[in-house]
Design a protein around this motif. Sequence first.
Motif, PDB file in Angstrom:
ATOM      1  N   GLY A 116      18.061 -12.658  -7.597  1.00 31.36           N
ATOM      2  CA  GLY A 116      17.479 -13.871  -7.038  1.00 31.36           C
ATOM      3  C   GLY A 116      17.269 -13.854  -5.545  1.00 31.36           C
ATOM      4  N   LYS A 117      17.587 -12.771  -4.870  1.00 33.15           N
ATOM      5  CA  LYS A 117      17.438 -12.672  -3.403  1.00 33.15           C
ATOM      6  C   LYS A 117      16.339 -11.675  -3.058  1.00 33.15           C
ATOM      7  N   ASN A 118      15.557 -12.008  -2.034  1.00 33.76           N
ATOM      8  CA  ASN A 118      14.456 -11.140  -1.619  1.00 33.76           C
ATOM      9  C   ASN A 118      14.908 -10.119  -0.587  1.00 33.76           C
ATOM     10  N   TYR A 119      14.465  -8.885  -0.773  1.00 35.87           N
ATOM     11  CA  TYR A 119      14.720  -7.808   0.184  1.00 35.87           C
ATOM     12  C   TYR A 119      13.381  -7.203   0.582  1.00 35.87           C
ATOM     13  N   GLU A 120      13.105  -7.219   1.872  1.00 35.09           N
ATOM     14  CA  GLU A 120      11.830  -6.678   2.344  1.00 35.09           C
ATOM     15  C   GLU A 120      11.895  -5.156   2.355  1.00 35.09           C
ATOM     16  N   VAL A 121      10.953  -4.542   1.672  1.00 35.10           N
ATOM     17  CA  VAL A 121      10.836  -3.083   1.666  1.00 35.10           C
ATOM     18  C   VAL A 121       9.480  -2.744   2.276  1.00 35.10           C
ATOM     19  N   ALA A 122       9.492  -2.080   3.421  1.00 31.26           N
ATOM     20  CA  ALA A 122       8.258  -1.781   4.147  1.00 31.26           C
ATOM     21  C   ALA A 122       8.080  -0.281   4.307  1.00 31.26           C
ATOM     22  N   THR A 123       6.865   0.164   4.098  1.00 35.20           N
ATOM     23  CA  THR A 123       6.546   1.572   4.300  1.00 35.20           C
ATOM     24  C   THR A 123       6.456   1.859   5.791  1.00 35.20           C
ATOM     25  N   PHE A 124       7.044   2.985   6.239  1.00 31.35           N
ATOM     26  CA  PHE A 124       6.910   3.375   7.639  1.00 31.35           C
ATOM     27  C   PHE A 124       5.422   3.382   7.983  1.00 31.35           C
ATOM     28  N   ARG A 125       5.052   2.691   9.087  1.00 29.69           N
ATOM     29  CA  ARG A 125       3.616   2.565   9.355  1.00 29.69           C
ATOM     30  C   ARG A 125       3.280   2.655  10.837  1.00 29.69           C
ATOM     31  N   HIS A 126       2.032   2.992  11.073  1.00 28.40           N
ATOM     32  CA  HIS A 126       1.436   2.951  12.405  1.00 28.40           C
ATOM     33  C   HIS A 126       0.327   1.905  12.347  1.00 28.40           C
ATOM     34  N   GLU A 127       0.231   1.091  13.396  1.00 28.17           N
ATOM     35  CA  GLU A 127      -0.737  -0.004  13.373  1.00 28.17           C
ATOM     36  C   GLU A 127      -1.851   0.226  14.368  1.00 28.17           C
ATOM     37  N   GLY A 128      -3.071  -0.185  13.975  1.00 30.67           N
ATOM     38  CA  GLY A 128      -4.218  -0.130  14.878  1.00 30.67           C
ATOM     39  C   GLY A 128      -4.182  -1.286  15.854  1.00 30.67           C
ATOM     40  N   SER A 129      -5.303  -1.517  16.532  1.00 32.55           N
ATOM     41  CA  SER A 129      -5.352  -2.583  17.530  1.00 32.55           C
ATOM     42  C   SER A 129      -5.230  -3.962  16.886  1.00 32.55           C
ATOM     43  N   TYR A 130      -4.752  -4.910  17.670  1.00 29.93           N
ATOM     44  CA  TYR A 130      -4.595  -6.295  17.211  1.00 29.93           C
ATOM     45  C   TYR A 130      -5.761  -7.107  17.778  1.00 29.93           C
ATOM     46  N   LYS A 131      -6.726  -7.458  16.943  1.00 31.17           N
ATOM     47  CA  LYS A 131      -7.912  -8.163  17.430  1.00 31.17           C
ATOM     48  C   LYS A 131      -7.724  -9.674  17.492  1.00 31.17           C
ATOM     49  N   ASP A 132      -6.793 -10.195  16.674  1.00 30.67           N
ATOM     50  CA  ASP A 132      -6.616 -11.650  16.628  1.00 30.67           C
ATOM     51  C   ASP A 132      -5.293 -12.106  17.229  1.00 30.67           C
ATOM     52  N   GLY A 133      -4.605 -11.193  17.914  1.00 32.98           N
ATOM     53  CA  GLY A 133      -3.324 -11.578  18.508  1.00 32.98           C
ATOM     54  C   GLY A 133      -2.236 -11.783  17.490  1.00 32.98           C
ATOM     55  N   GLU A 190       6.355  -0.898  -6.003  1.00 34.42           N
ATOM     56  CA  GLU A 190       6.128  -1.827  -7.120  1.00 34.42           C
ATOM     57  C   GLU A 190       6.462  -1.191  -8.470  1.00 34.42           C
ATOM     58  N   LYS A 191       6.204   0.096  -8.602  1.00 38.13           N
ATOM     59  CA  LYS A 191       6.490   0.786  -9.860  1.00 38.13           C
ATOM     60  C   LYS A 191       7.984   1.044 -10.056  1.00 38.13           C
ATOM     61  N   VAL A 241       4.007  -9.576  -0.823  1.00 37.24           N
ATOM     62  CA  VAL A 241       3.839 -10.565   0.242  1.00 37.24           C
ATOM     63  C   VAL A 241       2.966 -10.064   1.392  1.00 37.24           C
ATOM     64  N   GLY A 242       3.012  -8.775   1.671  1.00 39.45           N
ATOM     65  CA  GLY A 242       2.189  -8.207   2.734  1.00 39.45           C
ATOM     66  C   GLY A 242       1.784  -6.790   2.374  1.00 39.45           C
ATOM     67  N   LYS A 243       1.314  -6.634   1.161  1.00 36.14           N
ATOM     68  CA  LYS A 243       1.030  -5.290   0.649  1.00 36.14           C
ATOM     69  C   LYS A 243       0.024  -4.548   1.518  1.00 36.14           C
ATOM     70  N   ILE A 273       6.484  -5.068   0.772  1.00 31.36           N
ATOM     71  CA  ILE A 273       6.731  -5.588  -0.577  1.00 31.36           C
ATOM     72  C   ILE A 273       8.111  -6.238  -0.588  1.00 31.36           C
ATOM     73  N   LEU A 274       8.232  -7.378  -1.236  1.00 30.80           N
ATOM     74  CA  LEU A 274       9.557  -7.965  -1.454  1.00 30.80           C
ATOM     75  C   LEU A 274      10.089  -7.490  -2.788  1.00 30.80           C
ATOM     76  N   VAL A 275      11.298  -6.942  -2.761  1.00 27.02           N
ATOM     77  CA  VAL A 275      11.989  -6.566  -3.998  1.00 27.02           C
ATOM     78  C   VAL A 275      13.028  -7.652  -4.274  1.00 27.02           C
ATOM     79  N   VAL A 276      13.019  -8.178  -5.484  1.00 23.33           N
ATOM     80  CA  VAL A 276      13.912  -9.279  -5.845  1.00 23.33           C
ATOM     81  C   VAL A 276      15.085  -8.733  -6.653  1.00 23.33           C
ATOM     82  N   GLU A 277      16.270  -8.914  -6.140  1.00 17.07           N
ATOM     83  CA  GLU A 277      17.501  -8.488  -6.812  1.00 17.07           C
ATOM     84  C   GLU A 277      18.474  -9.663  -6.847  1.00 17.07           C
TER      85      GLU A 277
END
Length: 444
Positions: free
Chosen positions: A79-96, A57-58, A66-68, A73-77
Motif C-alpha cells: 500500500g505504499k508508493n516507492y519511486e523507482v527512476a531510471t538513471f537519466r540525463h536531461e535536455g534543456s528546460y524550455k518551460d522552466g 513495470e514488468k 506517474v512520470g514514465k 515509475i511508482l512501485v506499490v508495496e
Amino acid sequence: MLDLKQGSAAAAFGIAKRLKDAGHTAYFAGGCVRDHLMKKTPEDFDIATTADPDTVEKLFKKTVPVGKQFGVILVVEDGKNYEVATFRHEGSYKDGRHPSSVSFTDPEEDAKRRDFTVNGLFYDPFNAKVIDYVGGEADIKKKVIRAIGDAEKRFEEDKLRMLRAVRFASSLGFDIESKTWEALRSHAAKIHQVSPERIRDEIVKILTRPHAGEGLMLLSDSGLLKEILPEIEAMKGVEQPPQFHPEGDVFIHTKLLLDKLENPTPALALGALFHDVGKPPTFAVREEDQRIIFYEHAPIGARMTETIMRRLHFSKDEIEAVCALVDNHMKFANVQQMRSGKLKRFVTRPTFEDELELHKIDCQSSHGMLDNYDFLKKKLVEYEKEDLKPKPLVNGHDLQELGMKPGPDMKPLLEELYDLQLEGQFIDKQAALAWAKQKIGEGT
C-alpha cells in the motif's frame, strides 16, 4: 549502515534486490541517503536504477506510470508508493519545469543533473556504501545547501528549486552557499513561471517542518516572499502597541509564532502565517491617546487569507479551516466573559484545537499572558463528561411554525436557544418552544 530489516527500508531493499537479481544496478537515492548520513531515520525511500521504465513495470506486480516519459515509475508495496527512476540525463528546460528530452545514462550523469549536492547522493544497499559524485557528504558535514554545478543553470532549469533551497536550508538548519544564494536572489522574480499548486505545496512544507520562522526569513531575504506572498512582506515595519507587543513589528511577531510550531497541521501553520495579515491595511493611531489600533483586523485578515489561498489553489475545505483560525483568533480575549452555552459552542467548533494552539503561541510570541489559555484548558477538563453537541431542541422549521418569517433574525435566535439548551434552561422541546414563542411575540 542503514537498518534494512523492517518497515519502508525493508520494502525498498526488496525492490532494489529484485532489480539487482534481474541484472540491473539499483541504489537508494536522494533524501533517504541524506537523512541516513545525518543520523535521521529516513521516512521515504527512492530507488535509482539502470532498468528502463518498461522493465520496471514488468518486474513488479503493481506500478503507477506517474512520470514514465521522464523515467519515473511508482512501485506499490504493502500500500505504499516507492519511486523507482531510471538513471537519466536531461535536455534543456524550455518551460522552466520540464526537460525537453530525457535519455537514460549512468549514475554519475544522473547525479549531476539533480538540484543540490545533499540530494545528489546514492547508497548501495548491498554493500552498505554511500556513492558521492557531487560532494554531498562534505556539504552535509559543513551544513551547506549548494547547487550541483552551475547554480544559475540549476535555477533556470526549474524555478521551483529556489523554494526547495529555502525549504532544505530552513528545515535542516543549513546555510545556503554564497553562489547558490546569489543565483537564487537573481532569479526570484521568475518564480511566477512555476504553477500555483507547486508553489503552494512548497510553502506548506516550509511551514510544517522545523524552523519555519527561519524559512520565512529566507523567503523574505531572497526576494521570493514579495513575489508569492506580498501581503506577508507588507507586515515588515508595521508597528504594534508596545504594551502588548514588546517583540517588535507584525513581521517579527509572525516569525516568532512560526518558530514555536511543533509538528503542526497545515491549517495551524498557515493560520500562524496569516493570523495578522489584516494588520497592515488596518493600521491606525487613535487620536485621543496615540495608541496603535488595528480595528477589525481579524475578519479583514480572514477575507485576505481566502483571496491568497484561492490564488494558490488550496481546496475549499483547507481555505475554510485556515480562515476560521484567522477570523476567530481575537475572540479568545473574551472567553472568560462568555456565558456557558456560548463557550460550549466555542470549544466544539471543528477548528478549535488548532485555534487554541494558535492562541497559545500568539500569546507566547507577544505579551506572554496565558490566563485565557489556562482557563480554557481547565474548562475542557470540566466538560469531558458532558455531551457538548446535543441535537438542538428547536430548528428553523419550528420557528416558522410559530409564525417567524425566514430571514437574518432567525440565526441569532436559534443560537440563543441552543445556548440556553446547553446551559440546561429547558427541560424539553415544549419549554424551548414556549420561550421562543414569547421572544417572537416580543418582536425579537
